[in-house]
Design a protein around this motif. Structure first.
Motif, PDB file in Angstrom:
ATOM      1  N   VAL A 205      35.285  36.638  33.564  1.00 33.82           N
ATOM      2  CA  VAL A 205      34.094  36.289  34.355  1.00 33.82           C
ATOM      3  C   VAL A 205      34.522  35.625  35.662  1.00 33.82           C
ATOM      4  O   VAL A 205      34.035  35.981  36.736  1.00 33.82           O
ATOM      5  CB  VAL A 205      33.119  35.393  33.556  1.00 33.82           C
ATOM      6  CG1 VAL A 205      32.061  34.790  34.471  1.00 33.82           C
ATOM      7  CG2 VAL A 205      32.452  36.183  32.450  1.00 33.82           C
ATOM      8  N   ALA A 206      35.446  34.688  35.590  1.00 32.67           N
ATOM      9  CA  ALA A 206      35.901  33.994  36.803  1.00 32.67           C
ATOM     10  C   ALA A 206      36.515  34.973  37.794  1.00 32.67           C
ATOM     11  O   ALA A 206      36.203  34.930  38.995  1.00 32.67           O
ATOM     12  CB  ALA A 206      36.904  32.900  36.430  1.00 32.67           C
ATOM     13  N   THR A 207      37.360  35.869  37.315  1.00 33.13           N
ATOM     14  CA  THR A 207      37.981  36.861  38.201  1.00 33.13           C
ATOM     15  C   THR A 207      36.915  37.760  38.810  1.00 33.13           C
ATOM     16  O   THR A 207      36.942  38.045  40.016  1.00 33.13           O
ATOM     17  CB  THR A 207      39.015  37.705  37.423  1.00 33.13           C
ATOM     18  OG1 THR A 207      40.007  36.825  36.880  1.00 33.13           O
ATOM     19  CG2 THR A 207      39.684  38.725  38.324  1.00 33.13           C
ATOM     20  N   GLY A 208      35.976  38.201  37.987  1.00 28.09           N
ATOM     21  CA  GLY A 208      34.907  39.062  38.485  1.00 28.09           C
ATOM     22  C   GLY A 208      34.051  38.381  39.535  1.00 28.09           C
ATOM     23  O   GLY A 208      33.722  38.971  40.568  1.00 28.09           O
ATOM     24  N   ILE A 209      33.707  37.132  39.295  1.00 28.72           N
ATOM     25  CA  ILE A 209      32.887  36.391  40.259  1.00 28.72           C
ATOM     26  C   ILE A 209      33.611  36.232  41.587  1.00 28.72           C
ATOM     27  O   ILE A 209      33.027  36.423  42.657  1.00 28.72           O
ATOM     28  CB  ILE A 209      32.484  35.014  39.686  1.00 28.72           C
ATOM     29  CG1 ILE A 209      31.457  35.181  38.576  1.00 28.72           C
ATOM     30  CG2 ILE A 209      31.935  34.103  40.778  1.00 28.72           C
ATOM     31  CD1 ILE A 209      31.165  33.900  37.812  1.00 28.72           C
ATOM     32  N   VAL A 210      34.885  35.883  41.537  1.00 33.10           N
ATOM     33  CA  VAL A 210      35.648  35.702  42.775  1.00 33.10           C
ATOM     34  C   VAL A 210      35.697  37.007  43.565  1.00 33.10           C
ATOM     35  O   VAL A 210      35.457  37.026  44.779  1.00 33.10           O
ATOM     36  CB  VAL A 210      37.074  35.172  42.482  1.00 33.10           C
ATOM     37  CG1 VAL A 210      37.959  35.254  43.711  1.00 33.10           C
ATOM     38  CG2 VAL A 210      37.004  33.738  41.968  1.00 33.10           C
ATOM     39  N   LYS A 211      35.994  38.118  42.896  1.00 34.19           N
ATOM     40  CA  LYS A 211      36.057  39.406  43.587  1.00 34.19           C
ATOM     41  C   LYS A 211      34.689  39.771  44.170  1.00 34.19           C
ATOM     42  O   LYS A 211      34.598  40.222  45.319  1.00 34.19           O
ATOM     43  CB  LYS A 211      36.566  40.491  42.655  1.00 34.19           C
ATOM     44  CG  LYS A 211      38.057  40.356  42.361  1.00 34.19           C
ATOM     45  CD  LYS A 211      38.570  41.532  41.562  1.00 34.19           C
ATOM     46  CE  LYS A 211      40.058  41.430  41.329  1.00 34.19           C
ATOM     47  NZ  LYS A 211      40.858  41.604  42.520  1.00 34.19           N
ATOM     48  N   CYS A 212      33.634  39.572  43.392  1.00 32.50           N
ATOM     49  CA  CYS A 212      32.290  39.885  43.879  1.00 32.50           C
ATOM     50  C   CYS A 212      31.915  38.992  45.058  1.00 32.50           C
ATOM     51  O   CYS A 212      31.356  39.463  46.053  1.00 32.50           O
ATOM     52  CB  CYS A 212      31.267  39.742  42.754  1.00 32.50           C
ATOM     53  SG  CYS A 212      31.381  41.016  41.478  1.00 32.50           S
ATOM     54  N   ALA A 213      32.234  37.703  44.967  1.00 31.03           N
ATOM     55  CA  ALA A 213      31.899  36.762  46.040  1.00 31.03           C
ATOM     56  C   ALA A 213      32.634  37.105  47.336  1.00 31.03           C
ATOM     57  O   ALA A 213      32.132  36.825  48.425  1.00 31.03           O
ATOM     58  CB  ALA A 213      32.228  35.336  45.601  1.00 31.03           C
TER      59      ALA A 213
END
Length: 128
Positions: A14-22
């Motif tokens: 989730v953290a990796t996904g959020i960073v990439k999306c952000a």
């Protein structure tokens, strides 16, 4: 590094996904969020499952996953709330309401909204 198929691996994805999306890389970030949900579904942790779903639903809208969003909203509107923290419930239920309204499913949105209102009143969560 988090061990595979653990709550820690769900949080890491989730953290990796959020960073990439952000950073604007939705096409790279959403697959991490999808993997987090799939992992969370196999665990005995409703909070991780609901939280990963909220994150996926938050960012998948930018990738035009309309049918998947509605399917996820339907799934979580019927899912057990046992073991899910109030904050995660409030956040996810708010997303469910938006998703149902986006798909012209007002009765479903109202049902979740009433449940959310009762939850907030019961838990005295003034800031929600």
């Amino acid at each position: 590094n988090a061990q595979p198929n653990t709550v820690a691996s769900v949080r890491a994805d989730v953290a990796t996904g959020i960073v990439k999306c952000a950073k604007g890389y939705l096409e790279e970030g959403v697959p991490f969020l999808s993997r987090a949900i799939e992992t969370a579904r196999g665990l005995d942790d409703n909070d991780a499952r609901w939280w990963s779903a909220a994150m996926w639903m938050s960012y998948a809208t930018g990738c035009r996953h309309d049918e998947e969003l509605l399917k996820m909203a339907e799934e979580f509107s019927k899912s057990s709330r046992d073991g899910v923290s109030t904050g995660v419930l409030v956040w996810t239920m708010s997303i469910l309401i938006d998703t149902f309204l986006d798909h012209a499913r007002r009765p479903d949105a109202e049902n979740i909204m009433h449940e959310l209102q009762r939850l907030i009143e019961r838990n005295h969560q003034a800031r929600y």
